[in-house]
Design a protein around this motif. Structure first.
Motif, PDB file in Angstrom:
ATOM      1  N   UNK A 249      75.710  10.569 114.976  1.00 43.06           N
ATOM      2  CA  UNK A 249      75.285  10.654 113.583  1.00 43.06           C
ATOM      3  C   UNK A 249      75.104  12.103 113.123  1.00 43.06           C
ATOM      4  N   UNK A 250      74.819  12.996 114.062  1.00 40.93           N
ATOM      5  CA  UNK A 250      74.692  14.409 113.709  1.00 40.93           C
ATOM      6  C   UNK A 250      76.027  14.997 113.265  1.00 40.93           C
ATOM      7  N   UNK A 251      77.140  14.385 113.683  1.00 43.92           N
ATOM      8  CA  UNK A 251      78.445  14.835 113.187  1.00 43.92           C
ATOM      9  C   UNK A 251      78.583  14.557 111.700  1.00 43.92           C
ATOM     10  N   UNK A 252      78.082  13.401 111.249  1.00 45.52           N
ATOM     11  CA  UNK A 252      78.056  13.125 109.810  1.00 45.52           C
ATOM     12  C   UNK A 252      77.110  14.096 109.109  1.00 45.52           C
ATOM     13  N   UNK A 253      75.935  14.284 109.714  1.00 48.06           N
ATOM     14  CA  UNK A 253      74.967  15.191 109.124  1.00 48.06           C
ATOM     15  C   UNK A 253      75.467  16.617 109.038  1.00 48.06           C
ATOM     16  N   UNK A 254      76.289  17.033 109.999  1.00 46.44           N
ATOM     17  CA  UNK A 254      76.855  18.385 109.984  1.00 46.44           C
ATOM     18  C   UNK A 254      77.618  18.628 108.694  1.00 46.44           C
ATOM     19  N   UNK A 255      78.364  17.625 108.242  1.00 47.80           N
ATOM     20  CA  UNK A 255      79.093  17.761 106.981  1.00 47.80           C
ATOM     21  C   UNK A 255      78.162  17.670 105.779  1.00 47.80           C
ATOM     22  N   UNK A 256      77.086  16.876 105.901  1.00 54.07           N
ATOM     23  CA  UNK A 256      76.225  16.572 104.758  1.00 54.07           C
ATOM     24  C   UNK A 256      75.148  17.619 104.502  1.00 54.07           C
ATOM     25  N   UNK A 277      70.122  15.924 110.298  1.00 47.39           N
ATOM     26  CA  UNK A 277      69.750  14.679 109.635  1.00 47.39           C
ATOM     27  C   UNK A 277      68.373  14.766 108.980  1.00 47.39           C
ATOM     28  N   UNK A 278      67.882  15.987 108.803  1.00 49.61           N
ATOM     29  CA  UNK A 278      66.673  16.240 108.022  1.00 49.61           C
ATOM     30  C   UNK A 278      66.913  17.450 107.136  1.00 49.61           C
ATOM     31  N   UNK A 298      73.056   6.778  95.439  1.00 50.67           N
ATOM     32  CA  UNK A 298      74.212   6.958  96.316  1.00 50.67           C
ATOM     33  C   UNK A 298      74.377   5.761  97.240  1.00 50.67           C
ATOM     34  N   UNK A 299      75.592   5.265  97.318  1.00 48.97           N
ATOM     35  CA  UNK A 299      75.891   4.069  98.120  1.00 48.97           C
ATOM     36  C   UNK A 299      75.965   4.443  99.596  1.00 48.97           C
ATOM     37  N   UNK A 300      75.214   3.714 100.423  1.00 42.19           N
ATOM     38  CA  UNK A 300      75.276   3.925 101.867  1.00 42.19           C
ATOM     39  C   UNK A 300      74.534   5.155 102.341  1.00 42.19           C
ATOM     40  N   UNK A 301      73.643   5.698 101.502  1.00 46.36           N
ATOM     41  CA  UNK A 301      72.881   6.897 101.881  1.00 46.36           C
ATOM     42  C   UNK A 301      71.418   6.673 101.532  1.00 46.36           C
ATOM     43  N   UNK A 302      70.532   6.917 102.495  1.00 48.93           N
ATOM     44  CA  UNK A 302      69.098   6.748 102.285  1.00 48.93           C
ATOM     45  C   UNK A 302      68.368   8.055 102.572  1.00 48.93           C
ATOM     46  N   UNK A 321      57.889  19.525 105.524  1.00 43.67           N
ATOM     47  CA  UNK A 321      57.985  18.304 104.735  1.00 43.67           C
ATOM     48  C   UNK A 321      59.375  18.213 104.125  1.00 43.67           C
ATOM     49  N   UNK A 322      59.884  16.999 104.035  1.00 48.12           N
ATOM     50  CA  UNK A 322      61.197  16.823 103.440  1.00 48.12           C
ATOM     51  C   UNK A 322      61.669  15.394 103.574  1.00 48.12           C
ATOM     52  N   UNK A 323      62.949  15.224 103.829  1.00 48.88           N
ATOM     53  CA  UNK A 323      63.517  13.888 103.952  1.00 48.88           C
ATOM     54  C   UNK A 323      64.364  13.787 105.213  1.00 48.88           C
ATOM     55  N   UNK A 324      64.336  12.610 105.800  1.00 50.28           N
ATOM     56  CA  UNK A 324      65.285  12.248 106.848  1.00 50.28           C
ATOM     57  C   UNK A 324      66.458  11.537 106.182  1.00 50.28           C
ATOM     58  N   UNK A 325      67.634  11.800 106.694  1.00 42.30           N
ATOM     59  CA  UNK A 325      68.865  11.312 106.084  1.00 42.30           C
ATOM     60  C   UNK A 325      69.471  10.209 106.933  1.00 42.30           C
ATOM     61  N   UNK A 326      69.764   9.072 106.304  1.00 43.16           N
ATOM     62  CA  UNK A 326      70.492   7.993 106.969  1.00 43.16           C
ATOM     63  C   UNK A 326      71.820   7.802 106.250  1.00 43.16           C
ATOM     64  N   UNK A 327      72.908   7.862 107.010  1.00 42.53           N
ATOM     65  CA  UNK A 327      74.260   7.829 106.445  1.00 42.53           C
ATOM     66  C   UNK A 327      75.041   6.651 107.017  1.00 42.53           C
ATOM     67  N   UNK A 328      75.655   5.893 106.147  1.00 46.03           N
ATOM     68  CA  UNK A 328      76.618   4.880 106.558  1.00 46.03           C
ATOM     69  C   UNK A 328      77.974   5.566 106.663  1.00 46.03           C
ATOM     70  N   UNK A 329      78.628   5.522 107.838  1.00 46.33           N
ATOM     71  CA  UNK A 329      79.910   6.226 107.979  1.00 46.33           C
ATOM     72  C   UNK A 329      80.970   5.761 106.992  1.00 46.33           C
ATOM     73  N   UNK A 330      80.807   4.551 106.423  1.00 44.01           N
ATOM     74  CA  UNK A 330      81.784   4.043 105.464  1.00 44.01           C
ATOM     75  C   UNK A 330      81.342   4.256 104.016  1.00 44.01           C
ATOM     76  N   UNK A 331      80.301   5.048 103.815  1.00 43.56           N
ATOM     77  CA  UNK A 331      79.860   5.342 102.455  1.00 43.56           C
ATOM     78  C   UNK A 331      81.002   5.951 101.652  1.00 43.56           C
ATOM     79  N   UNK A 332      81.194   5.498 100.403  1.00 43.82           N
ATOM     80  CA  UNK A 332      82.243   6.091  99.564  1.00 43.82           C
ATOM     81  C   UNK A 332      81.834   7.439  98.983  1.00 43.82           C
ATOM     82  N   UNK A 333      80.591   7.844  99.199  1.00 44.18           N
ATOM     83  CA  UNK A 333      80.116   9.110  98.656  1.00 44.18           C
ATOM     84  C   UNK A 333      80.663  10.284  99.471  1.00 44.18           C
ATOM     85  N   UNK A 334      80.711  11.457  98.841  1.00 44.52           N
ATOM     86  CA  UNK A 334      81.115  12.673  99.536  1.00 44.52           C
ATOM     87  C   UNK A 334      79.946  13.210 100.348  1.00 44.52           C
TER      88      UNK A 334
END
Length: 411
Positions: A249-256, A277-278, A298-302, A321-334
């Motif tokens: 999941x950190x590979x997705x986060x690396x892009x995000x 992812x934070x 955003x679809x598939x992103x929390x 303080x901040x947010x933790x990121x949850x990503x669906x690998x199939x999210x249509x978002x950039x």
């Protein structure tokens, strides 16, 4: 320009029998190499570019596969960024040394030199490349691949790529290109930031578009992989590719979030169990930040409010303080656009904070290098939103989808 290349794949009953032996849906390029009897390596002196991610589905390292391969002589190893054991922090030079386990000489290609020298290649016939990538342009393994290929051509050696999945899949393409004046090791090629190719496919592109003269290149294809597959679809176990990519999941986060590490917020690298992812810093209202981002729909992103104390560094006693990121690998978002959506949200809850004015020159330069130029930063500072910045990438994304077609090895 004619490609001096070869592709090897598992087909028919050979592929079926291999799939029946394990639980993984995808068989790696290293599996293809073994199943076909090490073509092109038997009777040759071999150098191997690898790290802990260079393993098959059974967890056997490619180092051991080649050491035991009949008729293959593994002579030396090559260490990219983070080293052969993947334990060197980002940006830190890797030393040339003897491998403590095998006794093989390990040549550093992330130190004084990043391109293999004639001396490193003198006793070799073939250089094998087996590294798991994360699918983002600034991750330096593909830059090392290009320099390996260049050195191989100049010294009359062959390059063999053992292909692996792009964990983000083969369909996701995001970002603009790289300005010639700012090309660097984190932005070597004029391709989108998220480029949607496997290592074998990008090697073909490099051979035709980056090298003055193509090297002799062989790619051993995967079996069972297609472009719609992200990492969980492969059935393969994730092995950390570097200290800050411990989970897939950190590979997705690396892009995000990866663009934000130089502008005054933490993205978890080196200080959090889930790097990239934070997004956090001291003094932020985590609930307000989560609310601002949540309103984007955003679809598939929390975005989940979070607090933590960094595990290392000078801020270990400071509550972030901040947010933790949850990503669906199939999210249509950039995913890439998320970096600027974070900046938009942060500027709303901290209107007097200018993240670029407070960053030092080296940090701003690194931000620009990773972005492929200053255009994204200048656009945001001038008041353009994340949506407007992402629109600036559309022409490159479209042209890349067309340009890459001839290099695709998988449907």
């Amino acid at each position: 320009m004619k490609r001096c290349t070869h592709v090897f794949s598992l087909v028919g009953c050979c592929l079926i029998s291999l799939i029946a032996e394990g639980t993984a849906t995808v068989k790696l390029g290293s599996d293809t190499l073994v199943a076909l009897g090490y073509p092109g390596l038997v009777g040759k002196r071999v150098g191997l570019v690898t790290n802990p991610s260079g393993v098959n589905a059974q967890g056997v390292t490619t180092i051991d596969v080649l050491r035991k391969a009949p008729g293959v002589r593994l002579v030396s190893l090559f260490a990219p960024e983070h080293g052969v054991y993947g334990d060197v922090k980002a940006g830190i030079h890797v030393a040339t040394q003897r491998d403590r386990r095998t006794g093989l000489l390990v040549h550093s290609i992330y130190g004084v030199t990043r391109k293999p020298t004639p001396e490193m290649l003198r006793d070799l016939d073939v250089i094998v490349y087996d590294l798991q990538d994360v699918g983002a342009r600034s991750y330096t393994f593909i830059s090392s691949l290009g320099l390996i290929m260049q050195a191989a051509e100049e010294n009359g050696k062959e390059v063999v790529v053992l292909d692996r999945p792009n964990p983000l899949g083969g369909l996701r393409i995001e970002g603009g290109g790289v300005e010639p004046s700012i090309r660097s090791f984190v932005g070597q090629y004029d391709i989108p930031y998220v480029y949607g190719l496997t290592a074998g496919e990008i090697a073909y592109w490099i051979n035709e578009n980056y090298l003055a003269r193509p090297c002799k290149l062989r790619v051993f294809k995967m079996g069972g992989w297609n472009r719609s597959m992200t990492w969980p679809d492969t059935g393969l176990r994730w092995v950390p590719t570097s200290p800050n990519i411990p989970i897939w999941e950190s590979a997705m986060g690396y892009a995000a979030t990866g663009l934000l590490g130089d502008v005054g917020v933490t993205i978890g690298a080196n200080v959090h169990p889930k790097p990239f992812l934070v997004v956090a810093r001291e003094g932020i209202d985590e609930n307000r930040l989560a609310g601002e981002l949540g309103r984007l729909g955003l679809v598939g992103i929390r975005f989940i409010p979070t607090t933590f104390y960094p595990s290392s560094g000078k801020f270990t006693k400071t509550l972030f303080r901040g947010v933790a990121l949850q990503l669906d690998p199939r999210s249509p978002e950039s995913f890439l656009k998320l970096n600027f959506q974070f900046l938009d949200a942060l500027s709303k809850i901290q209107p007097n904070k200018n993240y670029f004015l407070s960053a030092d020159k080296d940090s701003i330069l690194m931000f620009d290098k990773i972005n492929g130029g200053s255009q994204n930063r200048r656009a945001w500072v001038s008041g353009r939103s994340a949506e407007e910045i992402a629109y600036m990438w559309k022409a490159k994304e479209l042209s890349w989808r067309i340009e890459r077609q001839k290099y695709l090895l998988y449907p």
